[in-house]
Design a protein around this motif. Sequence first.
Motif, PDB file in Angstrom:
ATOM      1  N   CYS A 134       0.820  -1.218   0.000  1.00  0.00           N
ATOM      2  CA  CYS A 134       0.000   0.000   0.000  1.00  0.00           C
ATOM      3  C   CYS A 134       0.856   1.271   0.000  1.00  0.00           C
ATOM      4  O   CYS A 134       0.331   2.383  -0.127  1.00  0.00           O
ATOM      5  N   LEU A 135       2.171   1.103   0.153  1.00  0.00           N
ATOM      6  CA  LEU A 135       3.073   2.255   0.277  1.00  0.00           C
ATOM      7  C   LEU A 135       2.851   3.326  -0.792  1.00  0.00           C
ATOM      8  O   LEU A 135       2.790   4.524  -0.462  1.00  0.00           O
ATOM      9  N   PRO A 136       2.711   2.945  -2.079  1.00  0.00           N
ATOM     10  CA  PRO A 136       2.583   3.967  -3.119  1.00  0.00           C
ATOM     11  C   PRO A 136       1.374   4.878  -2.937  1.00  0.00           C
ATOM     12  O   PRO A 136       1.327   5.968  -3.520  1.00  0.00           O
ATOM     13  N   LEU A 137       0.388   4.463  -2.125  1.00  0.00           N
ATOM     14  CA  LEU A 137      -0.784   5.302  -1.894  1.00  0.00           C
ATOM     15  C   LEU A 137      -0.421   6.510  -1.045  1.00  0.00           C
ATOM     16  O   LEU A 137      -1.103   7.540  -1.073  1.00  0.00           O
ATOM     17  N   PHE A 138       0.658   6.385  -0.250  1.00  0.00           N
ATOM     18  CA  PHE A 138       0.937   7.418   0.747  1.00  0.00           C
ATOM     19  C   PHE A 138       2.159   8.276   0.449  1.00  0.00           C
ATOM     20  O   PHE A 138       2.327   9.320   1.035  1.00  0.00           O
ATOM     21  N   VAL A 139       3.047   7.815  -0.402  1.00  0.00           N
ATOM     22  CA  VAL A 139       4.297   8.569  -0.597  1.00  0.00           C
ATOM     23  C   VAL A 139       4.486   8.905  -2.075  1.00  0.00           C
ATOM     24  O   VAL A 139       3.806   8.366  -2.943  1.00  0.00           O
ATOM     25  N   ASN A 140       5.438   9.813  -2.339  1.00  0.00           N
ATOM     26  CA  ASN A 140       5.653  10.214  -3.729  1.00  0.00           C
ATOM     27  C   ASN A 140       6.469   9.171  -4.483  1.00  0.00           C
ATOM     28  O   ASN A 140       6.994   8.217  -3.901  1.00  0.00           O
ATOM     29  N   SER A 141       6.580   9.348  -5.788  1.00  0.00           N
ATOM     30  CA  SER A 141       7.159   8.298  -6.618  1.00  0.00           C
ATOM     31  C   SER A 141       8.655   8.147  -6.362  1.00  0.00           C
ATOM     32  O   SER A 141       9.213   7.083  -6.590  1.00  0.00           O
ATOM     33  N   TYR A 142       9.315   9.178  -5.817  1.00  0.00           N
ATOM     34  CA  TYR A 142      10.734   9.036  -5.505  1.00  0.00           C
ATOM     35  C   TYR A 142      10.929   8.025  -4.382  1.00  0.00           C
ATOM     36  O   TYR A 142      11.792   7.152  -4.455  1.00  0.00           O
ATOM     37  N   ILE A 143      10.097   8.133  -3.352  1.00  0.00           N
ATOM     38  CA  ILE A 143      10.189   7.189  -2.235  1.00  0.00           C
ATOM     39  C   ILE A 143       9.852   5.774  -2.718  1.00  0.00           C
ATOM     40  O   ILE A 143      10.454   4.782  -2.279  1.00  0.00           O
ATOM     41  N   VAL A 144       8.880   5.685  -3.636  1.00  0.00           N
ATOM     42  CA  VAL A 144       8.517   4.371  -4.178  1.00  0.00           C
ATOM     43  C   VAL A 144       9.718   3.767  -4.896  1.00  0.00           C
ATOM     44  O   VAL A 144      10.007   2.570  -4.769  1.00  0.00           O
ATOM     45  N   TYR A 145      10.449   4.629  -5.619  1.00  0.00           N
ATOM     46  CA  TYR A 145      11.652   4.166  -6.313  1.00  0.00           C
ATOM     47  C   TYR A 145      12.691   3.652  -5.308  1.00  0.00           C
ATOM     48  O   TYR A 145      13.294   2.607  -5.495  1.00  0.00           O
ATOM     49  N   ILE A 146      12.892   4.393  -4.222  1.00  0.00           N
ATOM     50  CA  ILE A 146      13.847   3.955  -3.180  1.00  0.00           C
ATOM     51  C   ILE A 146      13.395   2.628  -2.571  1.00  0.00           C
ATOM     52  O   ILE A 146      14.210   1.724  -2.332  1.00  0.00           O
ATOM     53  N   ALA A 147      12.097   2.481  -2.355  1.00  0.00           N
ATOM     54  CA  ALA A 147      11.577   1.229  -1.790  1.00  0.00           C
ATOM     55  C   ALA A 147      11.874   0.062  -2.737  1.00  0.00           C
ATOM     56  O   ALA A 147      12.233  -1.032  -2.298  1.00  0.00           O
ATOM     57  N   ALA A 148      11.730   0.306  -4.041  1.00  0.00           N
ATOM     58  CA  ALA A 148      12.042  -0.744  -5.021  1.00  0.00           C
ATOM     59  C   ALA A 148      13.529  -1.088  -4.961  1.00  0.00           C
ATOM     60  O   ALA A 148      13.914  -2.258  -5.039  1.00  0.00           O
ATOM     61  N   MET A 149      14.381  -0.056  -4.801  1.00  0.00           N
ATOM     62  CA  MET A 149      15.829  -0.293  -4.687  1.00  0.00           C
ATOM     63  C   MET A 149      16.154  -1.127  -3.436  1.00  0.00           C
ATOM     64  O   MET A 149      17.052  -1.971  -3.442  1.00  0.00           O
ATOM     65  N   GLY A 198      -0.661  -8.256 -20.447  1.00  0.00           N
ATOM     66  CA  GLY A 198      -1.049  -7.183 -21.363  1.00  0.00           C
ATOM     67  C   GLY A 198      -0.913  -5.783 -20.778  1.00  0.00           C
ATOM     68  O   GLY A 198      -1.212  -4.787 -21.431  1.00  0.00           O
ATOM     69  N   TYR A 199      -0.426  -5.712 -19.525  1.00  0.00           N
ATOM     70  CA  TYR A 199      -0.275  -4.399 -18.894  1.00  0.00           C
ATOM     71  C   TYR A 199       1.203  -4.039 -18.830  1.00  0.00           C
ATOM     72  O   TYR A 199       2.026  -4.818 -18.360  1.00  0.00           O
ATOM     73  N   GLU A 200       1.553  -2.857 -19.322  1.00  0.00           N
ATOM     74  CA  GLU A 200       2.954  -2.450 -19.341  1.00  0.00           C
ATOM     75  C   GLU A 200       3.373  -1.857 -18.002  1.00  0.00           C
ATOM     76  O   GLU A 200       2.710  -0.956 -17.477  1.00  0.00           O
ATOM     77  N   LEU A 201       4.486  -2.372 -17.460  1.00  0.00           N
ATOM     78  CA  LEU A 201       4.985  -1.838 -16.191  1.00  0.00           C
ATOM     79  C   LEU A 201       5.866  -0.625 -16.483  1.00  0.00           C
ATOM     80  O   LEU A 201       7.058  -0.753 -16.709  1.00  0.00           O
ATOM     81  N   ILE A 202       5.227   0.563 -16.515  1.00  0.00           N
ATOM     82  CA  ILE A 202       5.978   1.784 -16.827  1.00  0.00           C
ATOM     83  C   ILE A 202       6.110   2.663 -15.582  1.00  0.00           C
ATOM     84  O   ILE A 202       7.184   3.154 -15.265  1.00  0.00           O
ATOM     85  N   SER A 203       5.022   2.823 -14.847  1.00  0.00           N
ATOM     86  CA  SER A 203       5.072   3.723 -13.690  1.00  0.00           C
ATOM     87  C   SER A 203       5.932   3.105 -12.589  1.00  0.00           C
ATOM     88  O   SER A 203       6.095   1.881 -12.523  1.00  0.00           O
ATOM     89  N   ASP A 204       6.486   3.965 -11.742  1.00  0.00           N
ATOM     90  CA  ASP A 204       7.289   3.485 -10.622  1.00  0.00           C
ATOM     91  C   ASP A 204       6.462   2.574  -9.736  1.00  0.00           C
ATOM     92  O   ASP A 204       6.964   1.586  -9.211  1.00  0.00           O
ATOM     93  N   THR A 205       5.189   2.911  -9.561  1.00  0.00           N
ATOM     94  CA  THR A 205       4.322   2.105  -8.689  1.00  0.00           C
ATOM     95  C   THR A 205       4.156   0.689  -9.226  1.00  0.00           C
ATOM     96  O   THR A 205       4.289  -0.293  -8.489  1.00  0.00           O
TER      97      THR A 205
END
Lengths: 320, 253
Positions: free
Chosen positions: A21-36, A150-157
Amino acid sequence: MSRMRDPKILIMAVAVALLACLPLFVNSYIVYIAAMICINALMALGFNFVIGFLGQLVFANTAFFGVGAYAYSILLMHVGLPFPLALLGACLAGGLIGLIVGLPALRLRGFELAIVTLAFNELMRWIYLHSGSIGGGASGMGLRPATLFGYELISDTSKYLMILVVTVIGIWMVSNIAKSTAGRAIVAVGANEFAASALSIPPARYNILAFALSGFFSAIAGALFAILLGRVAPESFGLNQLLLGFAMVMVGGLGTVAGPVLGAVLLTAAPEFLRSIPGAEEILFSVLLIGLLIFMPSGLFGGLAALFPSLRERHRGKLS
Amino acid sequence: MTVQLELDAVSVQFAGLKAVSDVSFTVAKGEICAVIGPNGAGKSTLFNAIGGYVRLASGRVLFGGEALNGRPIHEIAAAGVRRTFQNGGLFLDMTVIENVMVGLHQTHPIPLVGAALALPSARRREREAIEKARELLALMGIQEQEDVLLRNLSSGQQRMVEIVRALASPAKLLMLDEPAVGLTSLEVQRLDGILKQLARSGIAILLVEHVLDLVMSVSDKVVVLNSGERLAEGTPGEIRSNPAVLEAYLGHS
């Protein structure tokens, strides 16, 4: 059904749900760090198979990580495999490279092994640099987005959610292996090869298996890294990356599953807070490493497990 | 009695120096054979030669009639030769039951992929392994300590765990390298009983030991080594009164 009653499983499930649920609460930069953080956790776990469970000074893991990234990229872009198959192929390529590096490692120990595997890292980087049209040479290559149902994974989320799922499965697999025949045998061979042999455990087989598993899990991390960045290039697989992975395992705790994950969280997140202070990142790294090696040689998680014995990880399954 | 282990003119050399020279003797199924001798007599080297840890310079080691020499340690162990070490043979950072489960490698293997994915078959086999380990610990009366780290046990308890672990897979020959070191006299008594019980079950036991009371009590046969050579062989009573043994080993008394 008995599994559902285990409080640890419940806590894990809630934690994963919250992370999802993290991406609901933080900006895409933090989501990127979480992925890292996820990627580094898998990379550190892969590293841990040889330097932790097996207890050998092996520095080939950035090569395994890089092989995962490049194998994924080549299978996706040149062979044209769909994303899940390219990811699987990358893991297998990593496992195979691990196995190949494991063979000469049977005859080497200590510093010799460290130097040879370090050289292997640099060899792989040289290959990436001279990979021509296959790997894109020094400038690397851009990747088309991964496509799932069929869904492209483009967004950080969307990338983050996929990476989170793969990471959770990866951590689950590593923890299962650590509690199995193979996990016990690898730790036993690492602790005392003669004592393990005396129990009919073939040391060579488990040495090589530890390398292959190290390659396998490091390569998953590498493939996910390529997906997150949308490109692959030689500069990502240098000595910095190696030191980072080494520090994560050492700081978190060698030879455990929770340790490398903890190390990955700390050493991925902390530098982000120190970005505004020049040089602080390097100082933090050095101080953490030196301090821990002196005061808590078994790492943060090792230290915690010494204080709270119930945290100690087992090399056996559950009866219930 | 059927011969389990036969040493046929076994010699071991280290850098030209003969550590064991021309030693021959046999151990039958269910027999307890002690190897005694002063420090440096070649007792541990003899163990290492049987287990495949050192190369024979000449001679043969026959196990159930088959030659063992030249085969790797783990294959010799799989054939039924199990041992304990003088020290350092235990996994100190593992718990008691984990140590025993390492010993179940041969009889309770779980395939890697099944284990990684926690398939029902793998989970079932892991449960069987845990139950087997508990059963073995119960035989020695140390099941209460199954979750204790090895480094937190007394040396006597550690020794018991090592014996349980060595016997976790079917053993035909058990070699014990100074098992009574660091044991209390009560524990030596228990070890005495355990060894006799194991021998009754048909296991051949080879024992290197300095605690002579134990040696004299449990052994069917005693082999005396001196400077790598077999000085004497006989029942404990015969060894006790052998003048050459008294001279070389026990000193003038």
